[in-house]
Motif scaffolding. Structure first.
Motif, PDB file in Angstrom:
ATOM      1  N   LYS A  54       0.835  -1.208   0.000  1.00 35.68           N
ATOM      2  CA  LYS A  54       0.000   0.000   0.000  1.00 35.68           C
ATOM      3  C   LYS A  54       0.865   1.253   0.000  1.00 35.68           C
ATOM      4  N   GLU A  55       1.917   1.255   0.811  1.00 34.96           N
ATOM      5  CA  GLU A  55       2.828   2.402   0.866  1.00 34.96           C
ATOM      6  C   GLU A  55       3.521   2.607  -0.483  1.00 34.96           C
ATOM      7  N   GLN A  56       3.931   1.498  -1.107  1.00 38.10           N
ATOM      8  CA  GLN A  56       4.557   1.604  -2.425  1.00 38.10           C
ATOM      9  C   GLN A  56       3.576   2.175  -3.453  1.00 38.10           C
ATOM     10  N   GLN A  57       2.321   1.779  -3.358  1.00 33.95           N
ATOM     11  CA  GLN A  57       1.309   2.313  -4.276  1.00 33.95           C
ATOM     12  C   GLN A  57       1.154   3.820  -4.089  1.00 33.95           C
ATOM     13  N   LYS A  58       1.141   4.268  -2.816  1.00 40.99           N
ATOM     14  CA  LYS A  58       1.027   5.700  -2.542  1.00 40.99           C
ATOM     15  C   LYS A  58       2.235   6.454  -3.100  1.00 40.99           C
ATOM     16  N   VAL A  59       3.434   5.908  -2.852  1.00 42.64           N
ATOM     17  CA  VAL A  59       4.665   6.560  -3.327  1.00 42.64           C
ATOM     18  C   VAL A  59       4.687   6.595  -4.848  1.00 42.64           C
ATOM     19  N   LEU A  60       4.294   5.502  -5.477  1.00 41.85           N
ATOM     20  CA  LEU A  60       4.262   5.450  -6.935  1.00 41.85           C
ATOM     21  C   LEU A  60       3.269   6.463  -7.489  1.00 41.85           C
ATOM     22  N   SER A  61       2.118   6.576  -6.856  1.00 38.63           N
ATOM     23  CA  SER A  61       1.116   7.547  -7.282  1.00 38.63           C
ATOM     24  C   SER A  61       1.652   8.969  -7.150  1.00 38.63           C
ATOM     25  N   GLU A  62       2.291   9.252  -6.017  1.00 33.68           N
ATOM     26  CA  GLU A  62       2.870  10.589  -5.794  1.00 33.68           C
ATOM     27  C   GLU A  62       3.980  10.871  -6.802  1.00 33.68           C
ATOM     28  N   ALA A  63       4.822   9.878  -7.064  1.00 37.58           N
ATOM     29  CA  ALA A  63       5.904  10.057  -8.033  1.00 37.58           C
ATOM     30  C   ALA A  63       5.344  10.303  -9.435  1.00 37.58           C
ATOM     31  N   SER A  64       4.293   9.595  -9.783  1.00 36.29           N
ATOM     32  CA  SER A  64       3.652   9.799 -11.087  1.00 36.29           C
ATOM     33  C   SER A  64       3.075  11.205 -11.187  1.00 36.29           C
ATOM     34  N   ARG A  65       2.448  11.652 -10.112  1.00 37.57           N
ATOM     35  CA  ARG A  65       1.867  12.997 -10.105  1.00 37.57           C
ATOM     36  C   ARG A  65       2.969  14.048 -10.248  1.00 37.57           C
ATOM     37  N   ARG A  66       4.070  13.847  -9.518  1.00 35.84           N
ATOM     38  CA  ARG A  66       5.189  14.788  -9.616  1.00 35.84           C
ATOM     39  C   ARG A  66       5.831  14.756 -10.996  1.00 35.84           C
ATOM     40  N   ALA A  67       5.903  13.579 -11.583  1.00 34.46           N
ATOM     41  CA  ALA A  67       6.477  13.471 -12.928  1.00 34.46           C
ATOM     42  C   ALA A  67       5.624  14.247 -13.929  1.00 34.46           C
ATOM     43  N   LEU A  68       4.306  14.147 -13.795  1.00 33.15           N
ATOM     44  CA  LEU A  68       3.424  14.914 -14.673  1.00 33.15           C
ATOM     45  C   LEU A  68       3.618  16.413 -14.469  1.00 33.15           C
ATOM     46  N   THR A  69       3.738  16.818 -13.207  1.00 36.49           N
ATOM     47  CA  THR A  69       3.957  18.234 -12.906  1.00 36.49           C
ATOM     48  C   THR A  69       5.281  18.699 -13.492  1.00 36.49           C
ATOM     49  N   ALA A  70       6.315  17.880 -13.339  1.00 36.98           N
ATOM     50  CA  ALA A  70       7.632  18.233 -13.884  1.00 36.98           C
ATOM     51  C   ALA A  70       7.589  18.304 -15.404  1.00 36.98           C
ATOM     52  N   ARG A  71       6.872  17.385 -16.012  1.00 40.12           N
ATOM     53  CA  ARG A  71       6.748  17.396 -17.475  1.00 40.12           C
ATOM     54  C   ARG A  71       6.027  18.657 -17.936  1.00 40.12           C
ATOM     55  N   ASP A  72       4.955  19.016 -17.240  1.00 42.40           N
ATOM     56  CA  ASP A  72       4.230  20.249 -17.575  1.00 42.40           C
ATOM     57  C   ASP A  72       5.112  21.472 -17.398  1.00 42.40           C
ATOM     58  N   ALA A  73       5.887  21.490 -16.293  1.00 43.19           N
ATOM     59  CA  ALA A  73       6.791  22.617 -16.050  1.00 43.19           C
ATOM     60  C   ALA A  73       7.864  22.690 -17.131  1.00 43.19           C
ATOM     61  N   ALA A  74       8.383  21.545 -17.548  1.00 40.25           N
ATOM     62  CA  ALA A  74       9.394  21.525 -18.601  1.00 40.25           C
ATOM     63  C   ALA A  74       8.823  22.040 -19.915  1.00 40.25           C
ATOM     64  N   ALA A  75       7.578  21.644 -20.204  1.00 41.81           N
ATOM     65  CA  ALA A  75       6.932  22.130 -21.424  1.00 41.81           C
ATOM     66  C   ALA A  75       6.729  23.637 -21.363  1.00 41.81           C
ATOM     67  N   THR A  76       6.327  24.131 -20.205  1.00 40.25           N
ATOM     68  CA  THR A  76       6.139  25.573 -20.037  1.00 40.25           C
ATOM     69  C   THR A  76       7.465  26.303 -20.195  1.00 40.25           C
ATOM     70  N   CYS A  77       8.511  25.774 -19.573  1.00 42.24           N
ATOM     71  CA  CYS A  77       9.844  26.394 -19.697  1.00 42.24           C
ATOM     72  C   CYS A  77      10.303  26.403 -21.147  1.00 42.24           C
ATOM     73  N   ALA A  78      10.070  25.311 -21.849  1.00 40.74           N
ATOM     74  CA  ALA A  78      10.480  25.240 -23.252  1.00 40.74           C
ATOM     75  C   ALA A  78       9.726  26.272 -24.089  1.00 40.74           C
ATOM     76  N   SER A  79       8.422  26.395 -23.847  1.00 42.98           N
ATOM     77  CA  SER A  79       7.651  27.376 -24.622  1.00 42.98           C
ATOM     78  C   SER A  79       8.080  28.795 -24.280  1.00 42.98           C
ATOM     79  N   GLN A  80       8.389  29.053 -22.997  1.00 40.97           N
ATOM     80  CA  GLN A  80       8.848  30.383 -22.616  1.00 40.97           C
ATOM     81  C   GLN A  80      10.228  30.672 -23.202  1.00 40.97           C
ATOM     82  N   ALA A  81      11.097  29.679 -23.242  1.00 39.84           N
ATOM     83  CA  ALA A  81      12.419  29.870 -23.850  1.00 39.84           C
ATOM     84  C   ALA A  81      12.281  30.174 -25.338  1.00 39.84           C
ATOM     85  N   LYS A  82      11.358  29.473 -25.995  1.00 41.13           N
ATOM     86  CA  LYS A  82      11.117  29.720 -27.415  1.00 41.13           C
ATOM     87  C   LYS A  82      10.588  31.134 -27.618  1.00 41.13           C
TER      88      LYS A  82
END
Length: 159
Positions: A54-82
């Motif tokens: 159960k703890e691993q599932q929670k951590v995996l879910s949180e990591a997935s959520r953070r990865a999505l946030t990081a991906r969105d932030a990277a996309a935003t940074c790339a568009s702003q750099a462009k």
């Protein structure tokens, strides 16, 4: 007497059989108690594994959520750099024909900045002397400070 001896022998035999039965059941009970302890240990390990899962599932879910946030932030940074690169190119294109005019505007802004700094400094000196007493000279200083503050405010609004 022989009958009595047979009765005693039969009673002794029943006692031996009962004793052997009790000893056998005690051995079986002891064996089952050990097996029960092993089963309880295995059950505890299973429960621990479920908690860890159960703890691993929670951590995996949180990591997935953070990865999505990081991906969105990277996309935003790339568009702003462009966008920044596009603005640099546009700025360079605009600056090609107007350097003298831009220098003039820049000089005016620097002069206005210097005037505003001087007025701010004067106002700081007047205000920094403390609370003036009720005299005509002090009233004049207060009036001058208010006038400088008003002028500073108006010039700042113009900029």
């Amino acid at each position: 007497a022989r009958k009595m001896a047979n009765i005693l022998l039969a009673a002794e035999q029943r006692w031996k059989n009962a004793r052997e039965d009790v000893i056998g059941r005690w051995a079986e009970f002891t064996s089952l108690r050990q097996k029960l302890a092993e089963v309880q240990h295995l059950q505890q390990q299973f429960n621990d594994f479920q908690k860890v899962h159960k703890e691993q599932q929670k951590v995996l879910s949180e990591a997935s959520r953070r990865a999505l946030t990081a991906r969105d932030a990277a996309a935003t940074c790339a568009s702003q750099a462009k966008l920044m690169e596009e603005l640099k190119v546009r700025s360079a294109e605009c600056a090609v024909g107007l350097p003298a005019e831009l220098k003039l505007i820049h000089g005016r802004e620097q002069q206005m900045h210097a005037v505003l700094q001087e007025k701010s400094h004067q106002l700081g000196i007047l205000v920094g002397r403390g609370r003036p007493e009720d005299s005509k000279a002090d009233w004049a200083k207060e009036h001058q400070a208010a006038h400088l503050a008003s002028e500073l405010y108006q010039r700042t609004r113009q900029v």
